[in-house]
Design a protein around this motif. Structure first.
Motif, mmCIF file in Angstrom:
data_model
loop_
_atom_site.group_PDB
_atom_site.id
_atom_site.type_symbol
_atom_site.label_atom_id
_atom_site.label_comp_id
_atom_site.label_asym_id
_atom_site.label_seq_id
_atom_site.Cartn_x
_atom_site.Cartn_y
_atom_site.Cartn_z
ATOM 1 N N SER A 169 -26.620 142.476 70.597
ATOM 2 C CA SER A 169 -26.051 142.927 71.895
ATOM 3 C C SER A 169 -26.766 141.816 72.817
ATOM 4 O O SER A 169 -25.700 141.090 73.585
ATOM 5 C CB SER A 169 -27.034 144.151 72.716
ATOM 6 O OG SER A 169 -28.528 143.480 72.851
ATOM 7 N N VAL A 170 -27.489 140.364 72.522
ATOM 8 C CA VAL A 170 -27.140 139.572 73.019
ATOM 9 C C VAL A 170 -26.008 138.057 72.636
ATOM 10 O O VAL A 170 -25.691 137.904 73.848
ATOM 11 C CB VAL A 170 -28.851 138.065 72.219
ATOM 12 C CG1 VAL A 170 -28.671 137.047 72.879
ATOM 13 C CG2 VAL A 170 -29.110 139.555 72.123
ATOM 14 N N TYR A 171 -25.192 138.675 71.206
ATOM 15 C CA TYR A 171 -24.040 137.786 71.495
ATOM 16 C C TYR A 171 -22.764 138.580 72.345
ATOM 17 O O TYR A 171 -21.376 137.843 71.514
ATOM 18 C CB TYR A 171 -23.711 137.565 69.869
ATOM 19 C CG TYR A 171 -25.800 137.127 69.537
ATOM 20 C CD1 TYR A 171 -25.923 136.251 69.294
ATOM 21 C CD2 TYR A 171 -25.894 138.552 68.598
ATOM 22 C CE1 TYR A 171 -26.072 135.606 69.310
ATOM 23 C CE2 TYR A 171 -27.010 137.461 68.001
ATOM 24 C CZ TYR A 171 -27.333 136.393 68.375
ATOM 25 O OH TYR A 171 -28.648 135.775 67.498
ATOM 26 N N VAL A 211 -26.596 140.065 79.741
ATOM 27 C CA VAL A 211 -27.136 141.842 80.035
ATOM 28 C C VAL A 211 -25.694 142.399 79.941
ATOM 29 O O VAL A 211 -25.484 143.795 79.522
ATOM 30 C CB VAL A 211 -27.970 141.422 81.057
ATOM 31 C CG1 VAL A 211 -28.468 143.614 80.778
ATOM 32 C CG2 VAL A 211 -29.292 141.118 79.983
ATOM 33 N N ALA A 250 -23.325 142.851 77.403
ATOM 34 C CA ALA A 250 -24.222 144.048 76.331
ATOM 35 C C ALA A 250 -24.138 145.190 77.209
ATOM 36 O O ALA A 250 -24.012 146.124 75.689
ATOM 37 C CB ALA A 250 -25.494 143.496 76.511
ATOM 38 N N THR A 267 -33.135 145.970 76.487
ATOM 39 C CA THR A 267 -33.189 144.952 74.908
ATOM 40 C C THR A 267 -32.514 143.285 75.084
ATOM 41 O O THR A 267 -33.536 143.050 74.448
ATOM 42 C CB THR A 267 -32.655 146.088 74.006
ATOM 43 O OG1 THR A 267 -33.312 148.241 73.673
ATOM 44 C CG2 THR A 267 -33.088 145.131 72.444
ATOM 45 N N SER A 268 -31.917 143.773 75.644
ATOM 46 C CA SER A 268 -30.828 142.712 75.124
ATOM 47 C C SER A 268 -31.322 141.070 76.199
ATOM 48 O O SER A 268 -31.838 140.202 76.398
ATOM 49 C CB SER A 268 -29.351 142.519 75.819
ATOM 50 O OG SER A 268 -28.768 141.324 76.087
ATOM 51 N N ARG A 299 -34.777 140.467 74.989
ATOM 52 C CA ARG A 299 -34.650 139.375 74.077
ATOM 53 C C ARG A 299 -34.656 138.231 74.494
ATOM 54 O O ARG A 299 -34.766 136.586 74.532
ATOM 55 C CB ARG A 299 -33.260 139.371 72.875
ATOM 56 C CG ARG A 299 -33.880 140.745 72.413
ATOM 57 C CD ARG A 299 -32.405 141.590 71.352
ATOM 58 N NE ARG A 299 -32.944 141.947 70.093
ATOM 59 C CZ ARG A 299 -33.067 141.834 69.061
ATOM 60 N NH1 ARG A 299 -32.654 140.226 68.231
ATOM 61 N NH2 ARG A 299 -33.261 143.273 67.790
#
Length: 149
Positions: free
Chosen positions: A24-26, A86, A89, A125-126, A129
């Protein structure tokens, strides 16, 4: 044979969920890379050139975002950078959960509810992180470090 099928299905679903949350970060670097690659391809760079330019653009976006979050001291700037990562994501999470929920949920209203919950979960979650990077170094007020005597 039935037990093997159940085990493999469970592992497959678990791996898919792990991949969604881990990647998700990517989402922002992927969207940037896709946009740059499509623009390069349409302008005549060729397939290999577009892939190279897209890869470089996505990697640069990821590295610059992580370095900016990790090195800046301004809370407002950290929040702005993390929000830029975010939002894509969360959008990607919405679409993934909406598509997967079509398998077992017949009601459109409930698919929307699940998709919105998925977007929130993946966005949070993103966010977490990215914020972990900002908390890796101690804060020194005034930039003064005490030297051990």
């Amino acid at each position: 044979m039935l037990a093997l099928g159940l085990v493999l299905n469970t592992l497959g679903i678990g791996f898919s969920c792990w991949a969604i949350f881990a990647l998700s970060v990517y989402a922002l670097p992927f969207f940037v890379a896709l946009s740059i690659g499509m623009t390069a391809l349409q302008s005549g760079a060729g397939l290999i050139g577009a892939l190279l330019i897209a890869t470089a653009g996505g990697a640069l976006t990821l590295v610059l975002g992580q370095v900016a979050v990790a090195t800046t001291r301004s809370l407002a700037l950290r929040i702005a950078i993390a929000t830029a990562f975010v939002i894509p994501a969360a959008v990607a999470g919405y679409h993934v959960v909406f598509a997967v929920s079509q398998i077992g949920v017949p009601s459109l209203a409930w698919r929307e509810v699940f998709a919105c919950l998925g977007a929130v979960c993946i966005g949070v979650t993103s966010w977490m992180r990215l914020i972990v990077l900002a908390q890796t170094r101690p804060f020194e007020p005034g930039g003064v470090e005490e030297s051990p005597s």
